[in-house]
Design a protein around this motif. Structure first.
Motif, PDB file in Angstrom:
ATOM      1  N   ALA A 243       0.836  -1.213   0.000  1.00  0.00           N
ATOM      2  CA  ALA A 243       0.000   0.000   0.000  1.00  0.00           C
ATOM      3  C   ALA A 243       0.867   1.258   0.000  1.00  0.00           C
ATOM      4  O   ALA A 243       0.603   2.221  -0.721  1.00  0.00           O
ATOM      5  CB  ALA A 243      -0.927  -0.022   1.219  1.00  0.00           C
ATOM      6  N   MET A 244       1.926   1.253   0.807  1.00  0.00           N
ATOM      7  CA  MET A 244       2.793   2.440   0.901  1.00  0.00           C
ATOM      8  C   MET A 244       3.481   2.766  -0.417  1.00  0.00           C
ATOM      9  O   MET A 244       3.768   3.916  -0.713  1.00  0.00           O
ATOM     10  CB  MET A 244       3.909   2.186   1.929  1.00  0.00           C
ATOM     11  CG  MET A 244       3.522   2.502   3.339  1.00  0.00           C
ATOM     12  SD  MET A 244       4.972   2.124   4.348  1.00  0.00           S
ATOM     13  CE  MET A 244       4.165   1.738   5.876  1.00  0.00           C
ATOM     14  N   LEU A 245       3.769   1.702  -1.195  1.00  0.00           N
ATOM     15  CA  LEU A 245       4.567   1.906  -2.414  1.00  0.00           C
ATOM     16  C   LEU A 245       3.710   1.777  -3.677  1.00  0.00           C
ATOM     17  O   LEU A 245       4.263   1.563  -4.774  1.00  0.00           O
ATOM     18  CB  LEU A 245       5.724   0.908  -2.438  1.00  0.00           C
ATOM     19  CG  LEU A 245       6.793   1.199  -1.386  1.00  0.00           C
ATOM     20  CD1 LEU A 245       7.669  -0.018  -1.143  1.00  0.00           C
ATOM     21  CD2 LEU A 245       7.669   2.379  -1.808  1.00  0.00           C
ATOM     22  N   ALA A 246       2.412   1.935  -3.519  1.00  0.00           N
ATOM     23  CA  ALA A 246       1.520   1.785  -4.682  1.00  0.00           C
ATOM     24  C   ALA A 246       1.993   2.691  -5.819  1.00  0.00           C
ATOM     25  O   ALA A 246       2.353   3.856  -5.596  1.00  0.00           O
ATOM     26  CB  ALA A 246       0.099   2.151  -4.270  1.00  0.00           C
ATOM     27  N   ALA A 260      10.652 -11.528  16.065  1.00  0.00           N
ATOM     28  CA  ALA A 260       9.895 -10.385  16.592  1.00  0.00           C
ATOM     29  C   ALA A 260       8.635 -10.091  15.780  1.00  0.00           C
ATOM     30  O   ALA A 260       7.939  -9.125  16.046  1.00  0.00           O
ATOM     31  CB  ALA A 260      10.798  -9.155  16.611  1.00  0.00           C
ATOM     32  N   GLY A 261       8.341 -10.876  14.768  1.00  0.00           N
ATOM     33  CA  GLY A 261       7.174 -10.605  13.921  1.00  0.00           C
ATOM     34  C   GLY A 261       7.402 -11.143  12.533  1.00  0.00           C
ATOM     35  O   GLY A 261       7.279 -12.342  12.304  1.00  0.00           O
ATOM     36  N   ALA A 262       7.812 -10.273  11.603  1.00  0.00           N
ATOM     37  CA  ALA A 262       8.037 -10.713  10.218  1.00  0.00           C
ATOM     38  C   ALA A 262       9.247 -10.008   9.636  1.00  0.00           C
ATOM     39  O   ALA A 262       9.578  -8.892  10.025  1.00  0.00           O
ATOM     40  CB  ALA A 262       6.806 -10.398   9.380  1.00  0.00           C
ATOM     41  N   ARG A 263       9.897 -10.698   8.715  1.00  0.00           N
ATOM     42  CA  ARG A 263      10.976 -10.057   7.953  1.00  0.00           C
ATOM     43  C   ARG A 263      10.466  -9.882   6.521  1.00  0.00           C
ATOM     44  O   ARG A 263      10.136 -10.852   5.849  1.00  0.00           O
ATOM     45  CB  ARG A 263      12.238 -10.917   7.987  1.00  0.00           C
ATOM     46  CG  ARG A 263      13.340 -10.326   7.137  1.00  0.00           C
ATOM     47  CD  ARG A 263      14.690 -10.873   7.515  1.00  0.00           C
ATOM     48  NE  ARG A 263      15.092 -10.426   8.842  1.00  0.00           N
ATOM     49  CZ  ARG A 263      16.224 -10.794   9.452  1.00  0.00           C
ATOM     50  NH1 ARG A 263      17.052 -11.605   8.853  1.00  0.00           N
ATOM     51  NH2 ARG A 263      16.506 -10.344  10.656  1.00  0.00           N
ATOM     52  N   VAL A 264      10.400  -8.629   6.095  1.00  0.00           N
ATOM     53  CA  VAL A 264       9.817  -8.309   4.791  1.00  0.00           C
ATOM     54  C   VAL A 264      10.933  -7.936   3.812  1.00  0.00           C
ATOM     55  O   VAL A 264      11.834  -7.170   4.170  1.00  0.00           O
ATOM     56  CB  VAL A 264       8.863  -7.090   4.902  1.00  0.00           C
ATOM     57  CG1 VAL A 264       8.083  -6.907   3.600  1.00  0.00           C
ATOM     58  CG2 VAL A 264       7.930  -7.237   6.069  1.00  0.00           C
ATOM     59  N   THR A 265      10.855  -8.467   2.606  1.00  0.00           N
ATOM     60  CA  THR A 265      11.784  -8.068   1.539  1.00  0.00           C
ATOM     61  C   THR A 265      10.967  -7.360   0.464  1.00  0.00           C
ATOM     62  O   THR A 265       9.994  -7.925  -0.045  1.00  0.00           O
ATOM     63  CB  THR A 265      12.484  -9.298   0.937  1.00  0.00           C
ATOM     64  OG1 THR A 265      13.198  -9.955   1.989  1.00  0.00           O
ATOM     65  CG2 THR A 265      13.462  -8.905  -0.162  1.00  0.00           C
ATOM     66  N   VAL A 266      11.351  -6.132   0.176  1.00  0.00           N
ATOM     67  CA  VAL A 266      10.622  -5.352  -0.828  1.00  0.00           C
ATOM     68  C   VAL A 266      11.585  -5.014  -1.967  1.00  0.00           C
ATOM     69  O   VAL A 266      12.705  -4.562  -1.721  1.00  0.00           O
ATOM     70  CB  VAL A 266      10.085  -4.024  -0.222  1.00  0.00           C
ATOM     71  CG1 VAL A 266       9.167  -3.336  -1.234  1.00  0.00           C
ATOM     72  CG2 VAL A 266       9.356  -4.273   1.075  1.00  0.00           C
ATOM     73  N   VAL A 267      11.137  -5.243  -3.211  1.00  0.00           N
ATOM     74  CA  VAL A 267      11.932  -4.881  -4.386  1.00  0.00           C
ATOM     75  C   VAL A 267      11.130  -3.859  -5.187  1.00  0.00           C
ATOM     76  O   VAL A 267       9.915  -4.005  -5.350  1.00  0.00           O
ATOM     77  CB  VAL A 267      12.217  -6.130  -5.257  1.00  0.00           C
ATOM     78  CG1 VAL A 267      12.978  -5.743  -6.512  1.00  0.00           C
ATOM     79  CG2 VAL A 267      13.015  -7.147  -4.461  1.00  0.00           C
ATOM     80  N   ALA A 268      11.804  -2.790  -5.609  1.00  0.00           N
ATOM     81  CA  ALA A 268      11.109  -1.759  -6.378  1.00  0.00           C
ATOM     82  C   ALA A 268      12.035  -1.230  -7.465  1.00  0.00           C
ATOM     83  O   ALA A 268      13.254  -1.204  -7.292  1.00  0.00           O
ATOM     84  CB  ALA A 268      10.683  -0.626  -5.457  1.00  0.00           C
ATOM     85  N   GLY A 269      11.453  -0.822  -8.600  1.00  0.00           N
ATOM     86  CA  GLY A 269      12.242  -0.270  -9.699  1.00  0.00           C
ATOM     87  C   GLY A 269      12.276   1.242  -9.643  1.00  0.00           C
ATOM     88  O   GLY A 269      11.736   1.853  -8.719  1.00  0.00           O
ATOM     89  N   GLU A 273      15.746   5.619  -5.151  1.00  0.00           N
ATOM     90  CA  GLU A 273      15.437   4.646  -4.101  1.00  0.00           C
ATOM     91  C   GLU A 273      14.826   5.298  -2.856  1.00  0.00           C
ATOM     92  O   GLU A 273      14.495   4.628  -1.886  1.00  0.00           O
ATOM     93  CB  GLU A 273      16.680   3.841  -3.739  1.00  0.00           C
ATOM     94  CG  GLU A 273      17.692   4.501  -2.820  1.00  0.00           C
ATOM     95  CD  GLU A 273      18.619   5.476  -3.514  1.00  0.00           C
ATOM     96  OE1 GLU A 273      18.232   6.058  -4.547  1.00  0.00           O
ATOM     97  OE2 GLU A 273      19.742   5.676  -3.007  1.00  0.00           O
ATOM     98  N   GLN A 274      14.687   6.665  -2.865  1.00  0.00           N
ATOM     99  CA  GLN A 274      14.248   7.357  -1.645  1.00  0.00           C
ATOM    100  C   GLN A 274      12.873   6.906  -1.173  1.00  0.00           C
ATOM    101  O   GLN A 274      12.622   6.776   0.006  1.00  0.00           O
ATOM    102  CB  GLN A 274      14.250   8.879  -1.872  1.00  0.00           C
ATOM    103  CG  GLN A 274      15.636   9.487  -1.910  1.00  0.00           C
ATOM    104  CD  GLN A 274      16.469   9.113  -0.675  1.00  0.00           C
ATOM    105  OE1 GLN A 274      16.003   9.240   0.450  1.00  0.00           O
ATOM    106  NE2 GLN A 274      17.659   8.632  -0.906  1.00  0.00           N
ATOM    107  N   ARG A 275      11.977   6.673  -2.143  1.00  0.00           N
ATOM    108  CA  ARG A 275      10.624   6.288  -1.736  1.00  0.00           C
ATOM    109  C   ARG A 275      10.638   4.932  -1.033  1.00  0.00           C
ATOM    110  O   ARG A 275       9.937   4.720  -0.046  1.00  0.00           O
ATOM    111  CB  ARG A 275       9.715   6.242  -2.974  1.00  0.00           C
ATOM    112  CG  ARG A 275       8.327   6.660  -2.578  1.00  0.00           C
ATOM    113  CD  ARG A 275       7.393   6.811  -3.720  1.00  0.00           C
ATOM    114  NE  ARG A 275       6.108   6.267  -3.288  1.00  0.00           N
ATOM    115  CZ  ARG A 275       5.130   5.945  -4.097  1.00  0.00           C
ATOM    116  NH1 ARG A 275       5.254   6.116  -5.378  1.00  0.00           N
ATOM    117  NH2 ARG A 275       4.005   5.454  -3.615  1.00  0.00           N
ATOM    118  N   LEU A 276      11.483   4.048  -1.540  1.00  0.00           N
ATOM    119  CA  LEU A 276      11.600   2.732  -0.900  1.00  0.00           C
ATOM    120  C   LEU A 276      12.205   2.890   0.489  1.00  0.00           C
ATOM    121  O   LEU A 276      11.747   2.268   1.457  1.00  0.00           O
ATOM    122  CB  LEU A 276      12.461   1.809  -1.778  1.00  0.00           C
ATOM    123  CG  LEU A 276      12.718   0.411  -1.231  1.00  0.00           C
ATOM    124  CD1 LEU A 276      11.417  -0.352  -1.024  1.00  0.00           C
ATOM    125  CD2 LEU A 276      13.627  -0.380  -2.182  1.00  0.00           C
TER     126      LEU A 276
END
Ligand SMILES: Nc1ncnc2c1ncn2[C@@H]1O[C@H](COP(=O)(O)OP(=O)(O)OP(=O)(O)O)[C@@H](O)[C@H]1O
Length: 319
Positions: A243-246, A260-269, A273-276
């Motif tokens: 949602a944040m990177l729509a 502690a919860g979840a480890r998330v990997t996000v890839v973006a083009g 890279e600032q938005r990521l």
């Protein structure tokens, strides 16, 4: 230098080559890549005089390639060209003699290359009795026995086992170090990536890209990857990241449970890279952020498959 300039070739209404140019410098190993029917074999056949171009030229060190200079080229044709009933050693000796070697030199070259390509024990067998992979090794030996100054190899790695691929790669590197250039076609993109100084990609007879592996990688769309530790369920974290990177191109998110919860990997083009980075910091504790280097196999596939997605030709050579 081999200079293939502005080749065009039609078969009836089919345009197999369309103003194709490429160069092969001394000691360079160049991978020639393209989908089935792209025009690789046609190009090589024109270089070898098996076909005549409708337009364009092929020169070697500034002189048009002719029958005499072709004797200095080691060629492996796609249709192969061994005599099935001739014995391996006899055949190799005969081919070396055809290229002008003395009887003694031809015999020695036949021995040397059968040894090197691990078919020495098959020297007295008829070619037709060998497995396909071993016939392919004989075919490679046939291109090498005349100690050529240039190698034109149409799919030299097809059908070889991994050990033979390594041996052949090493042979090409050694020839390159001695100044002998190689142009080879292949669909084995991992081999192309490992072995080539430069890669030429064609599609439907036209140049799509020509550059070093590093240049092709640099020309690809940048992509970024962030790894974030998040409090909460993996599915919820993926939803929040998405949602944040729509709207960000090439977005992908995965998550796995972590203590502690979840480890998330996000890839973006995209170029920025600032938005990521901002999204990752809002999501949780940022552990890693950096560029993703795309494997060449992926870059090739994009260039081969989708005309709209391919970059403009990145040419490493002078015009
Ligand atoms: N002698 C011929 N007569 C008619 N069409 C031909 C002839 N030779 C090649 N073609 C056509 O020209 C096009 C280019 O073929 P070519 O063999 O050069 O492709 P390629 O890139 O080597 O393909 P592959 O990876 O399948 O070996 C294809 O559409 C092919 O069908």
């Amino acid at each position: 230098m081999l200079d293939i300039a502005n080749l065009s070739k039609c078969f009836g209404s089919l345009r197999a080559l369309d103003d194709l140019s490429l160069r092969l410098g001394d000691g360079e190993i160049v991978g020639f890549v393209g989908a089935n029917g792209a025009g690789k074999s046609t190009t090589m056949r024109i270089v070898m005089g098996v076909l005549t171009a409708d337009a364009g030229t092929v020169t070697w060190d500034g002189t048009p390639v002719d029958a005499a200079s072709r004797r200095r080229i080691g060629y492996m044709p796609e249709e192969r060209g061994l005599y099935p009933k001739m014995k391996v050693a006899e055949q190799l000796t005969y081919l070396a003699r055809l290229h002008g070697a003395t009887a003694a030199a031809a015999r020695q070259a036949s021995e040397q290359w059968t040894e090197r390509l691990d078919i020495a024990s098959r020297r007295d067998d008829e070619v037709q009795k060998l497995s396909l992979g071993n016939q392919q090794r004989v075919q490679l030996a046939a291109a090498l026995v005349s100690d050529p100054d240039l190698l034109i190899l149409d799919e030299p790695f097809s059908g070889l086992d991994p050990v033979a691929v390594d041996v052949m790669s090493q042979v090409l590197r050694e020839r390159a170090a001695a100044g002998v250039p190689t142009l080879f076609s292949s669909h084995q993109l991992d081999v192309v990536q490992r072995l080539c100084d430069r890669v030429v990609i064609i599609r439907e007879g036209r140049l799509v890209a020509d550059g070093t592996v590093a240049e092709l990688q640099a020309g690809a769309e940048p992509r970024w990857r962030a790894v974030v530790d998040v409090v909460g369920e993996p599915e919820a974290a993926v939803g929040a990241a998405t949602a944040m990177l729509a709207g960000v191109p090439g977005l992908g998110a995965t998550a796995e449970p972590a203590p502690a919860g979840a480890r998330v990997t996000v890839v973006a083009g995209g170029a920025d890279e600032q938005r990521l980075l901002e999204a990752a910091q809002r999501l949780g504790r940022l552990r890693e952020l950096g560029p993703v280097t795309r494997p060449l196999t992926e870059i090739f596939r994009d260039a081969l498959a989708d005309p709209a997605a391919s970059p403009a030709p990145a040419t490493a050579q002078e015009a």
